[in-house]
Design a protein around this motif. Structure first.
Motif, PDB file in Angstrom:
ATOM      1  N   PHE A 204       0.711  -1.264   0.025  1.00 39.88           N
ATOM      2  CA  PHE A 204       0.066  -0.090  -0.089  1.00 39.88           C
ATOM      3  C   PHE A 204       0.743   1.238   0.090  1.00 39.88           C
ATOM      4  CE2 PHE A 204      -3.178   2.817   2.315  1.00 39.88           C
ATOM      5  CZ  PHE A 204      -3.915   2.995   1.387  1.00 39.88           C
ATOM      6  N   THR A 205       0.615   2.050  -0.862  1.00 42.05           N
ATOM      7  CA  THR A 205       1.398   3.457  -1.167  1.00 42.05           C
ATOM      8  C   THR A 205       1.383   4.341   0.083  1.00 42.05           C
ATOM      9  OG1 THR A 205      -0.400   4.482  -2.242  1.00 42.05           O
ATOM     10  CG2 THR A 205       1.198   3.377  -3.692  1.00 42.05           C
ATOM     11  N   THR A 206       0.573   4.509   0.897  1.00 43.87           N
ATOM     12  CA  THR A 206      -0.040   5.654   1.678  1.00 43.87           C
ATOM     13  C   THR A 206      -0.026   5.329   3.068  1.00 43.87           C
ATOM     14  OG1 THR A 206      -1.043   6.319  -0.220  1.00 43.87           O
ATOM     15  CG2 THR A 206      -1.173   7.718   1.520  1.00 43.87           C
ATOM     16  N   PRO A 207       1.044   6.153   3.840  1.00 41.24           N
ATOM     17  CA  PRO A 207       1.026   5.935   5.322  1.00 41.24           C
ATOM     18  C   PRO A 207      -0.288   6.797   5.669  1.00 41.24           C
ATOM     19  CG  PRO A 207       3.295   6.690   4.563  1.00 41.24           C
ATOM     20  CD  PRO A 207       2.314   6.862   3.364  1.00 41.24           C
ATOM     21  N   PRO A 208      -1.141   6.249   6.793  1.00 38.11           N
ATOM     22  CA  PRO A 208      -2.488   6.698   7.202  1.00 38.11           C
ATOM     23  C   PRO A 208      -2.109   8.286   7.737  1.00 38.11           C
ATOM     24  CG  PRO A 208      -1.780   5.066   8.610  1.00 38.11           C
ATOM     25  CD  PRO A 208      -0.618   4.950   7.565  1.00 38.11           C
ATOM     26  N   GLY A 209      -3.257   8.901   7.649  1.00 42.30           N
ATOM     27  CA  GLY A 209      -3.267  10.211   8.336  1.00 42.30           C
ATOM     28  C   GLY A 209      -3.329   9.945  10.068  1.00 42.30           C
ATOM     29  N   PRO A 210      -3.398  11.392  10.579  1.00 46.18           N
ATOM     30  CA  PRO A 210      -3.646  11.285  11.873  1.00 46.18           C
ATOM     31  C   PRO A 210      -4.719  10.546  12.634  1.00 46.18           C
ATOM     32  CG  PRO A 210      -3.302  13.532  11.072  1.00 46.18           C
ATOM     33  CD  PRO A 210      -3.442  12.775   9.738  1.00 46.18           C
ATOM     34  N   GLN A 211      -5.752  10.129  11.968  1.00 43.59           N
ATOM     35  CA  GLN A 211      -6.757   9.286  12.564  1.00 43.59           C
ATOM     36  C   GLN A 211      -6.480   7.826  12.298  1.00 43.59           C
ATOM     37  OE1 GLN A 211     -10.675  11.700  12.623  1.00 43.59           O
ATOM     38  NE2 GLN A 211     -10.246  11.483  10.789  1.00 43.59           N
ATOM     39  N   GLY A 212      -5.502   7.728  11.558  1.00 42.47           N
ATOM     40  CA  GLY A 212      -5.415   6.183  11.361  1.00 42.47           C
ATOM     41  C   GLY A 212      -6.262   5.731  10.218  1.00 42.47           C
ATOM     42  N   HIS A 213      -7.827   5.638  10.881  1.00 46.06           N
ATOM     43  CA  HIS A 213      -8.827   5.256   9.686  1.00 46.06           C
ATOM     44  C   HIS A 213      -9.822   6.730   9.894  1.00 46.06           C
ATOM     45  CE1 HIS A 213      -8.627   0.886  10.862  1.00 46.06           C
ATOM     46  NE2 HIS A 213      -7.602   1.281  10.698  1.00 46.06           N
ATOM     47  N   PRO A 214     -10.186   6.968   8.479  1.00 47.03           N
ATOM     48  CA  PRO A 214     -11.255   8.061   8.631  1.00 47.03           C
ATOM     49  C   PRO A 214     -12.234   7.878   9.577  1.00 47.03           C
ATOM     50  CG  PRO A 214     -11.306   6.621   6.560  1.00 47.03           C
ATOM     51  CD  PRO A 214     -10.154   6.077   7.182  1.00 47.03           C
ATOM     52  N   VAL A 215     -12.965   8.743   9.916  1.00 47.44           N
ATOM     53  CA  VAL A 215     -14.403   8.378  10.831  1.00 47.44           C
ATOM     54  C   VAL A 215     -15.143   7.793   9.569  1.00 47.44           C
ATOM     55  CG1 VAL A 215     -16.586   9.737  11.638  1.00 47.44           C
ATOM     56  CG2 VAL A 215     -14.250  10.257  12.251  1.00 47.44           C
ATOM     57  N   ILE A 216     -15.909   6.607  10.283  1.00 46.15           N
ATOM     58  CA  ILE A 216     -16.782   5.676   9.178  1.00 46.15           C
ATOM     59  C   ILE A 216     -18.408   6.302   9.334  1.00 46.15           C
ATOM     60  CG2 ILE A 216     -17.618   3.625   8.275  1.00 46.15           C
ATOM     61  CD1 ILE A 216     -14.666   4.050   7.669  1.00 46.15           C
ATOM     62  N   ILE A 217     -19.069   6.427   8.206  1.00 51.28           N
ATOM     63  CA  ILE A 217     -20.403   6.906   8.346  1.00 51.28           C
ATOM     64  C   ILE A 217     -21.316   5.832   7.535  1.00 51.28           C
ATOM     65  CG2 ILE A 217     -22.186   8.737   7.684  1.00 51.28           C
ATOM     66  CD1 ILE A 217     -19.733  10.882   7.990  1.00 51.28           C
ATOM     67  N   GLN A 218     -22.489   5.672   8.018  1.00 47.29           N
ATOM     68  CA  GLN A 218     -23.437   4.711   7.380  1.00 47.29           C
ATOM     69  C   GLN A 218     -24.594   5.471   7.112  1.00 47.29           C
ATOM     70  OE1 GLN A 218     -25.298   1.987   5.468  1.00 47.29           O
ATOM     71  NE2 GLN A 218     -26.319   2.305   7.352  1.00 47.29           N
ATOM     72  N   SER A 219     -25.520   5.334   5.833  1.00 51.95           N
ATOM     73  CA  SER A 219     -26.588   5.806   5.646  1.00 51.95           C
ATOM     74  C   SER A 219     -27.839   4.990   5.076  1.00 51.95           C
ATOM     75  CB  SER A 219     -26.605   7.041   4.899  1.00 51.95           C
ATOM     76  OG  SER A 219     -25.778   6.986   3.811  1.00 51.95           O
ATOM     77  N   GLY A 220     -27.635   3.657   5.202  1.00 54.43           N
ATOM     78  CA  GLY A 220     -28.448   2.993   4.951  1.00 54.43           C
ATOM     79  C   GLY A 220     -29.684   2.756   5.631  1.00 54.43           C
ATOM     80  N   GLU A 221     -30.902   2.281   5.556  1.00 56.88           N
ATOM     81  CA  GLU A 221     -32.056   2.246   6.217  1.00 56.88           C
ATOM     82  C   GLU A 221     -32.566   0.749   6.537  1.00 56.88           C
ATOM     83  OE1 GLU A 221     -35.133   3.945   7.015  1.00 56.88           O
ATOM     84  OE2 GLU A 221     -33.375   5.242   7.663  1.00 56.88           O
ATOM     85  N   SER A 222     -32.080  -0.044   5.745  1.00 54.66           N
ATOM     86  CA  SER A 222     -32.832  -1.385   5.803  1.00 54.66           C
ATOM     87  C   SER A 222     -32.041  -2.069   7.125  1.00 54.66           C
ATOM     88  CB  SER A 222     -32.285  -2.091   4.651  1.00 54.66           C
ATOM     89  OG  SER A 222     -30.938  -2.437   4.314  1.00 54.66           O
ATOM     90  N   ASP A 223     -32.531  -3.272   7.574  1.00 53.02           N
ATOM     91  CA  ASP A 223     -32.306  -3.886   8.669  1.00 53.02           C
ATOM     92  C   ASP A 223     -30.789  -4.272   8.413  1.00 53.02           C
ATOM     93  OD1 ASP A 223     -33.298  -4.986  10.885  1.00 53.02           O
ATOM     94  OD2 ASP A 223     -32.233  -7.043  10.093  1.00 53.02           O
TER      95      ASP A 223
END
Ligand SMILES: Cc1cc2nc3c(=O)[nH]c(=O)nc-3n(C[C@H](O)[C@H](O)[C@H](O)COP(=O)(O)O)c2cc1C
Length: 463
Positions: A204-223
């Motif tokens: 993988f080319t890119t060392p991660p940024g300060p958060q390590g992982h970006p904040v993860i958002i989800q927006s599905g409605e189903s179960d």
């Protein structure tokens, strides 16, 4: 005894790119794609100490009766490119991009988010959506290739793979040691993932940024969508801005967290909402009414109805009653519109019932069902309503979608935010530097079965 600190209201802003949620015909409206508009709105909400700025995504222009559906605003630039530009003209504001897990590849998406997190000093977030329709799929190499039940298995594997890639650089892998001559360790960026949807291995080319992982958002409605949010996401968006439905959604999603070893504060629930602010409640109500009528023109009302009925309704009077004919599915009529969860027949039945109960015309009904003007009133009324909503378990905050681009949140920031600050429910200034700091989140969740350190083999040296 110290007073208990009131629950904080999390605020985000969205620059609307499609849909008829923006009054593009207003003389105060400016371009929805020029960099000036993005900068203006982002800097305004950063002045209001919002948590983040959010961009939705649509990967194909929608069509109506064979033409571009220009009752929407047509055209939208690519999110990560826009947010990278905003990283340079903001200092604290989080930058959240919707990127689809159905039509992309983990390596490329992980690389772009690692880059945004690095460029912005730890402010990146990824709204992982799973929209999958075959019409949109025609824009991509494999076409509409994904059966609906596979969307979230692919999304979970996609995110797990991206996490492996972000974790493939360990702390200290970048050595830059002038004595030994070693710049990066031999294991830096090594990964391997073999799964049902992805079978990839490499560096993988890119060392991660300060958060390590970006904040993860989800927006599905189903179960399945709610379950994905409970196991994997840190924020979930919702369309439930009306308080009863919002409270049901809130309870349902929060109760799903415990089986994953997560607490109620590990996943924030942010419905989208509009705020219409004026000097008095009466003036705001009149303005809100005016906005509704501008958003839902007679043509828009008929087009909305056609999306449910699946047939040509151009002969119907928008100011008259709903059609008494049954829906059918003319696949050529509307393309790229979301499918109604309850199906056409059931949605039509519910809409007819509502129209009859309240004596609504077609246009009034479309205004009613599409309406998102959750907060309407004087600055005091709006601040009180937002605070009440959050304190009583309707939401952890809101994604505000202004009806004017780019100045639509000026009043909110100048007149409502100070009142929320006065109530002690919104920060006076940023106290942290990363988006995860603003959201009060401790770290990236690790779903069972995915993530963890990538396999390392220090013998390999090529990059
Ligand atoms: C508030 C909200 C915002 C969404 N934004 C997007 C978007 O920008 N792009 C997109 O492709 N889908 C978007 N979606 C769709 C969902 O992410 C999801 O893909 C879709 O609802 C189907 O999943 P579901 O069956 O779990 O609801 C949004 C949904 C909600 C509720």
């Amino acid at each position: 005894m110290p007073a208990t600190r009131k629950k904080q209201v999390h605020l985000a802003a969205q620059l609307p790119g499609i849909h008829n949620v923006t009054v593009w015909s207003d003389p105060r409206s400016e371009s929805q794609i020029s960099i000036d508009s993005f900068i203006r709105l982002a800097q305004t909400v950063e002045r209001g100490k919002f948590d983040f700025f959010f961009l939705a995504e649509g990967l194909r222009l929608r069509e109506h009766k064979g033409h571009v559906y220009d009752l929407d605003i047509a055209g939208r630039p690519e999110n990560l490119t826009v947010l990278s530009a905003l990283a340079a003209v903001t200092t604290h504001l989080g930058l959240a991009a919707t990127v689809n897990a159905t039509f992309n590849e983990p390596y490329e998406v992980a690389r772009r988010f690692a880059t945004l997190d690095r460029l912005s000093g730890g402010r990146a977030a990824w709204n992982v959506v799973t929209s999958y329709d075959a019409f949109t799929g025609e824009n991509f190499r494999r076409g509409g290739f994904l059966p609906e039940p596979d969307r979230y298995t692919r999304a979970a594997e996609f995110l797990g793979t991206a996490r492996q890639l972000w974790d493939s650089w360990a702390e200290g892998d970048l050595r830059a040691d002038t004595v030994t001559g070693e710049f990066a360790t031999a294991g830096a960026g090594r990964f391997a993932h073999r799964g049902r949807h992805f079978d990839i291995a490499g560096r993988f080319t890119t060392p991660p940024g300060p958060q390590g992982h970006p904040v993860i958002i989800q927006s599905g409605e189903s179960d399945a969508g709610r379950e994905f949010a409970a196991s994997d996401a840190e924020v979930i968006f919702s369309k439930h801005s009306r308080i009863d439905a919002a409270r049901d959604f809130y309870r349902d999603v929060k109760r799903r967290l415990a089986p994953y070893g997560r607490g109620p504060d590990d996943l924030l629930i942010l419905p989208t909402a509009n705020a219409v602010v004026a000097d008095t409640d009466a003036e705001a109500a009149a303005y809100a009414e005016e906005i509704s009528r501008e958003l839902v023109s007679p043509q828009t009302a008929i087009a909305h109805l056609e999306a449910v009925w699946g047939r040509d309704l151009s002969a119907y009077d928008p100011d008259g009653p709903l059609p008494d004919i049954e829906p059918e599915d003319d696949a050529h009529l509307l393309k790229g519109h979301s499918v109604f969860r309850n199906g056409r027949a059931e949605t039509a039945r519910q809409w007819r019932k509502l129209a009859e109960e309240r004596n609504l015309s077609i246009r009034e009904l479309v205004i009613e069902v599409g309406g998102r003007q959750t907060f309407v009133g004087s600055p005091r009324t709006v601040a009180d309503a937002i605070d009440h909503y959050v304190q009583t378990g309707g939401a952890d905050g809101f994604v505000l979608v202004p009806h004017l681009t780019p100045g639509g949140l000026d009043d909110f920031v100048d007149r409502v935010v100070p009142l929320l600050q006065e109530k002690g429910v919104h920060r006076d200034d940023y106290t942290g530097s990363t988006l995860r700091d603003h959201l009060g989140l401790s770290g990236a969740p690790r779903p069972a079965g995915w993530g963890g350190p990538a396999p390392r083999d220090d013998k390999e040296t090529s990059a």
